[in-house]
Design a protein around this motif. Structure first.
Motif, short mmCIF file in Angstrom:
data_model
loop_
_atom_site.label_atom_id
_atom_site.label_comp_id
_atom_site.label_asym_id
_atom_site.label_seq_id
_atom_site.Cartn_x
_atom_site.Cartn_y
_atom_site.Cartn_z
N VAL A 48 0.35 -1.05 0.01
CA VAL A 48 -0.22 0.30 -0.03
C VAL A 48 1.20 1.27 0.30
CG1 VAL A 48 -2.05 1.50 1.15
CG2 VAL A 48 -1.35 -1.31 1.47
N ALA A 49 1.76 1.69 0.91
CA ALA A 49 2.82 2.59 1.17
C ALA A 49 3.97 2.42 1.89
CB ALA A 49 1.89 3.67 1.49
N ARG A 50 4.93 3.49 1.42
CA ARG A 50 5.88 3.04 2.41
C ARG A 50 6.93 3.93 2.47
NH1 ARG A 50 10.88 0.82 -1.99
NH2 ARG A 50 10.05 1.38 -3.67
N ILE A 51 7.46 4.16 3.70
CA ILE A 51 8.31 5.98 4.50
C ILE A 51 9.67 5.23 4.69
CG2 ILE A 51 7.04 5.49 6.52
CD1 ILE A 51 6.97 8.77 6.15
N SER A 52 10.72 5.48 3.97
CA SER A 52 12.16 5.49 4.37
C SER A 52 12.01 5.99 6.22
CB SER A 52 12.61 6.52 3.82
OG SER A 52 12.72 7.93 4.23
N THR A 58 8.25 8.38 1.02
CA THR A 58 7.64 8.13 0.70
C THR A 58 6.82 7.58 -0.53
OG1 THR A 58 5.81 10.47 -0.08
CG2 THR A 58 5.87 9.24 2.22
N ASP A 59 6.68 6.19 -1.02
CA ASP A 59 6.29 5.97 -2.18
C ASP A 59 4.52 4.80 -1.44
OD1 ASP A 59 6.80 2.77 -4.06
OD2 ASP A 59 6.37 4.72 -5.00
N TYR A 60 3.67 5.04 -2.48
CA TYR A 60 2.89 4.86 -2.72
C TYR A 60 2.20 3.80 -3.90
CZ TYR A 60 1.87 8.52 0.82
OH TYR A 60 2.09 9.15 1.99
N ALA A 61 0.81 2.84 -3.63
CA ALA A 61 0.71 2.03 -4.72
C ALA A 61 -0.78 2.79 -5.24
CB ALA A 61 -0.16 0.39 -4.01
N SER A 71 3.18 8.29 7.41
CA SER A 71 4.12 9.01 8.17
C SER A 71 4.16 8.70 9.49
CB SER A 71 3.19 9.93 8.59
OG SER A 71 1.65 10.36 9.73
N ARG A 72 5.75 8.77 10.61
CA ARG A 72 5.73 8.34 11.32
C ARG A 72 6.06 9.76 11.80
NH1 ARG A 72 10.73 4.74 9.16
NH2 ARG A 72 10.83 4.31 11.19
#
Length: 123
Positions: A48-52, A58-61, A71-72
């Motif tokens: 779905v999504a990732r965050i470094s 960030t990166d999204y499908a 977010s984090r």
């Protein structure tokens, strides 16, 4: 060992919003890429999504781009997924995951997983 606990799932009408949270118990949360995956009934688990961890890239499908925001908060060891303009096809169990140390969309790159939280979108 990293332990991940998701919360915030539930039932929402199409067009509505939900915010998922994922609390990590291990202090190295801040050094890992974190991601959200989901699995709908009868389907494979999908990215779905990732965050470094460093600069918060960030990166999204494609299916969620423009509607979801990852977010984090490294001080709180917590990952979030804000879901807006939700669709019936967003219905799934949502999982947070911690990467081994890279930057990947692949399930195989993530070695720690939460138990999942159910999200149901009604029409």
């Amino acid at each position: 060992q990293v332990q991940l606990v998701e919360s915030g799932g539930g039932l929402v009408q199409a067009g509505g919003s939900l915010r998922l949270s994922c609390a990590a118990s291990e202090r190295t949360f801040s050094r890992r890429t974190m991601a959200w995956f989901r699995q709908a009934p009868g389907k494979e688990r999908e990215f779905v999504a990732r965050i470094s961890w460093s600069i918060g890239s960030t990166d999204y499908a494609d299916s969620v781009k423009g509607r979801f925001a990852i977010s984090r908060d490294n001080a709180k060891n917590t990952l979030y997924l804000q879901m807006n303009k939700m669709k019936v096809e967003d219905t799934a169990v949502y999982y947070c995951a911690a990467d081994r140390g890279g930057w990947s969309r692949s399930l195989a790159a993530y070695d720690y997983w939460g138990q999942g939280t159910q999200v149901t979108v009604s029409s």
